[in-house]
Write a protein that holds these residues in place. Structure first.
Motif: not given
Length: 348
Positions: A153, A176, A197, A199
């Motif tokens: 992530e 992310r 995903s 960000l």
């Protein structure tokens, strides 16, 4: 020798900043050793991982940052519950870890500020990893095997010597946060638009002069950091153009005229070729292209402060010619208006 706090209910043991050069836990009973789930040994004088640490069978968190470690012993494999391993600012490199390290159930691995020239192959097999930090090392590349880290992530590789990003990074579908700042990166692969995903994307202090237009399809992106790049400040066109082949001209005609075809009309390889057609992004043009296209840098106005150069591909040089007195192309203007203002404000 360190003096330990009361162990009546001590799942966390803090032994940082004690000038330790070794650690002996033999005075602890087995039951109290089993209580310890977190161990902090930062800012000491350790040149090796004390053997007694590897007998803390329930240890989940180990931080040995800011020491002088050069090697991680095989005994670390005894820590079968270890979830977080932090060893920032030591003297570790790709030869410092046992081959079996890949079998530990580590989810968070932070080895920033060490001496890695390459990412160890053991790390690239740790499918449980959710966070990998190797910032401030000497990495020159990101291996294609990075795609094996399917649970990742957060990937932090800032402050290295990386010059390119392999397209395999786009296969990290759970990613992310991607931090690639302070490197030598010159371009971004358009495949990164598959990181649905994502960000936050940190690219500041690199050598970027443009971004692929596909970056706009990262619909969940909340932060895009670009400062410190030689992003061009005027409109630039790259008119390098290879004329289309007869095959491409025929394919363009079939696709743009919507001529019907089926497997009974054409062999399978030509049908596959026709399905590879890309639409020209110019809204004034209904054309398509296959292999022959014009690389074209357009600018999107971000925050009203500067213009972000995005790479896109047109079907012919004529599509890049302004069709009005406006120095911007119509395709460019449409893309500007299509970017939500709240996303633009998060760009820095």
């Amino acid at each position: 020798m360190a003096r330990f706090p009361s162990m009546d209910d001590c799942a966390v043991l803090h032994l940082s900043r004690l000038q330790l050069d070794d650690l002996n836990l033999d005075n602890l009973t087995d039951s109290k050793r089993q209580q310890i789930q977190q161990l902090h040994l930062t800012n000491n004088r350790l040149s090796f991982l004390p053997p007694s640490v590897c007998f803390l069978s329930n240890l989940e968190y180990l931080d040995i940052s800011n020491n002088s470690l050069t090697v991680i012993p095989e005994d670390i494999m005894r820590l079968t519950n270890l979830k977080t391993f932090v060893a920032k600012n030591n003297f570790l490199d790709e030869s410092s870890f046992p081959k079996e390290f890949e079998h530990l159930p580590v989810e968070n691995l932070n080895l920033s500020g060490n001496r890695f020239d390459d990412i160890p192959m053991q790390f690239l097999k740790m499918t449980t990893l959710q966070s990998l930090s190797l910032g401030g090392n000497r990495l020159k590349n990101i291996p294609a095997e990075i795609e094996n880290l399917t649970s990742l992530e957060m990937l932090y590789l800032g402050g290295n010597l990386i010059s390119s990003i392999p397209p395999e990074v786009a296969n990290l579908t759970s990613l992310r946060y991607l931090v690639l700042c302070d490197n030598r990166i010159q371009s971004i692969p358009p495949q990164l638009n598959k990181l649905h995903s994502l960000l936050s994307l940190s690219l500041h202090n690199n050598l970027l002069t443009f971004l692929p237009r596909e970056i706009l399809s990262l619909v969940h992106l909340q932060e895009l950091s670009l400062r410190g790049n030689p992003l061009v400040v005027r409109f630039i066109k790259d008119m390098t153009y290879d004329p289309p082949s007869l095959l491409e001209l025929a394919g363009r005609t079939i696709k743009s005229q919507n001529l019907p075809f089926s497997s009974s009309d054409l062999p399978s390889n030509l049908i596959h070729y026709l399905n590879l057609a890309s639409e020209c992004p110019n809204p004034k043009c209904a054309g398509v292209y296959f292999d022959s296209c014009v690389r074209h840098i357009k600018f999107v106005d971000f925050c009203g402060k500067y213009r972000l150069p995005l790479m896109h591909y047109l079907c012919s040089p004529q599509c890049s010619s302004p069709c009005s007195s406006n120095p911007q192309s119509d395709a460019e203007s449409e893309d500007e208006n299509s970017v939500p203002p709240d996303r633009l404000q998060r760009t820095c």
